[in-house]
Write a protein that holds these residues in place. Sequence first.
Motif: not given
Length: 854
Positions: A436-440, A442-444
């Motif tokens: 969803g947001d690689i910078t945070t 956020d990769c399930p």
Amino acid sequence: MKLHHRTILLAATALGGAVATPVMAQSADQGSANDIIVTAQRIEQRLQDVPVSVTVFNQETIDNNAVSNIKDLAQYTPGLQVNNRYGADSTNFSIRGFTQEQRTTATVGVYFAEVVAPRGSGASFGGDGAGPGALFDLQNVQVLKGPQGTLFGRNSTGGAVLLVPKKPTDVLEGYVEGTAGDYDLFGVQAVLNIPLADTFKVRLGGEHKQRDGYLRNIGNLGDGKYGSKGMGNLDYWTFRASVVADLTPDLENYTIATYTKSKSNGTIPKILDAYPGVLASGIPFGDMAYAQYQREAAYDPWTVSNRLPDSQSTIEQWQIINKLTWHASDNITVKNILSYGEFRGKTNLDLFGTYFINPNVTPGTETSGSQVGGFAFTHINPWTGLTNAQSTFVGELQVQGVSDDGRLNWQIGAYSEISDPLGKSGVLTATFSACGDITTFDCPLTVLPNYIAPGVNGFFSFGSINGQLSSTKFEDYATYGQASYDITDKLKFTAGIRYTWDKQSTDVQQLRPRLAQGIYFCGSPVGVSRTSGTTITATTPFPISGIYDGCHDIQSKSSKAPTWLIGLDYKPVDDVLLYAKWTRGYRQGGLSIFSPDTTQPYDQEKVNTYELGLKSSWRGVIPGSFNISAFYNDFTNQQLLLGVQDLIANTDGTPTAPPSASIVNSGSSTLQGFEAELNVRPFEGMRIGVAYGYLKTKIKELVAPTFAPGSPYDTVTLPNVGDPIPNAQPHKLTVSANYTLPLPESVGQVTIGGTWLYTGKFRSVADGTDGRALNGTIYSSAGAGIVPSSNVLNLNLNWNNVGGMPVDATLFVTNVTKELVILNINENTSRGFVSGLIGEPRMWGVRLKYRFGQ
């Protein structure tokens, strides 16, 4: 050695110089080459007198064919090719098959006003070339083929591209130009030349161009950072200011300042073929690729699917060049060249164009990147905000002379180039992940084998996310000399030599997050020297908050080599030149900085080039010119990008290392062929040009690299001996025709023109292994890495001096037949798909220019 380097640097920054800045002129009558002046040997010479294979474009040719980026020139130049895998802002060139791999230095030097383009960081493509806006208000562009290392600053094996800007004149003049067309094309360009005094002249210019993207995005996550403009859009500003100050009758100071800013959503590949049933790490990639293939096939061919909401390709570059020329005597001219420039780039791109929607989500309803998986994409590292940030200083001292009898012409010089990092730069690269947001991060996470992650609509993220930070410094120094002596009035001997010292130094951090635990692991193998106070290995975890405290790896690589030129020229008559030459080319060694530590350093490569050429021109009833050159390149210690893997089971309990790639000196090849150009004027008003290039390449030898102790890698993927070098185009043909109507001067000059461009099929990448389906069917990958041939037709109508007024009007249409041109291939049959970048469809536009002054 340090003292020697400093001496060269001080000499290059002292008062000095060479020949005056060239005043280029290309005749509007392309049927004759007698009026074309080039600087292929750093002095002004008639094209037909230069023993170098050169293709020349004037500003008229560039404008008539709607060339916006220097990458477009490759369509018209046999032997010249670009790799724009990372977008139009980050292209690099190859000439005669000498291809630049990622993380190596350029094989082709790009020079603006005699100064090499600012470097990129070496971590990703960008820099080392000419981006948008470089092609306005030029005298011409010269493409020099073959090693040019004796006289030109940065050593390269392929050749050089020279951009020669128009110099301020002593006439008040200028123009304003507007452009409009389909895809919401809008552009404006203006130039003003002001002679403030007889000894002080100024030229100011600027250009802005914007155009919506030609790639329709059918993904549901947005076109990118810059709105719903499609993929492959244009939006840039560029400014240029030039000042000539004649300090004394014999001393001239010429300063050029340039600034360019470009922003776009970027260009991504398209799925070209898919193989249902093919698995990749237990995931049916082939089924998902085929579903995407079907979705895109419902639209026209210029359709892609973008899964990065903030997709972008942006650059910001500025440069100041100062050239001080002193005519010390009638026989000696001295020139000092100084330049400083900075390059910054940002790149968020899906490298393979994959858009695999979670089977639990209805296509068209996806709202997050965590619902869309794929093969690999790259993103700006959040700790830097830039994927490329580099400054470049260039200093060159050159002295040129001629003997009293004119038979001996010589030049000597010293060169320095220092490229420093502007802080750290880097990328996050995700493989086999849905974020969803690689910078945070956020990769399930995925629970195999059902590959559907726990949580709401999560998708597979079982691969790797590598965080990469680096700062890189390049130091290049050289001394050189070249001389030509007229043995007789018809026979000339030329010899030149250059010695170059190069060094690359890097500070690299390569990090692999374990998302579930909020910790990092170093992305490098065990057993290397690090700058942190404690020993950190590839399996030592540390908190995300401490990324700057560990995983540093500092390395450097130096190389040095002589390059030379030995040649003979023979002119039986004034308009016929025969030449033969032997040239040694060299490209520096360096560091593949994001590769495993033990495989980062690679050595220099070299090439011996043997070339025979004929240049001829004639006048008479059907005036014209014909040039042909044949070449043979013996290429050794070749720098190749090879995949490395950890395939043999580990017995020490260490985890399997993720697949990676590295530059290794693993090859020797031959590259041979010929290039020919014919220009004629069969009757008044008609001009015809034909250019053809043939290239045959062959990998002669491959040596598998050995892995150093401590490396987790044990397997390397090699191309096949006997295969051609990737991205070497065997056939390229360009045919152009222009007819000027016999109209009275009061009406103006109306010219109808067209250009047909043929590119033969060529291998973009080596074929992969066969993909095996669930039902046992084998999908052969034979030929999957080959780009098909293409035919492109461009037309233009020019009306100069409309109604006798200082107004020019142009109508242009590119790719008239809407040919689908594939630019390169991502061969992934073993993972169920093949993708590739595609060129622009049919586009049209109109241009109106108002000129004032002389």
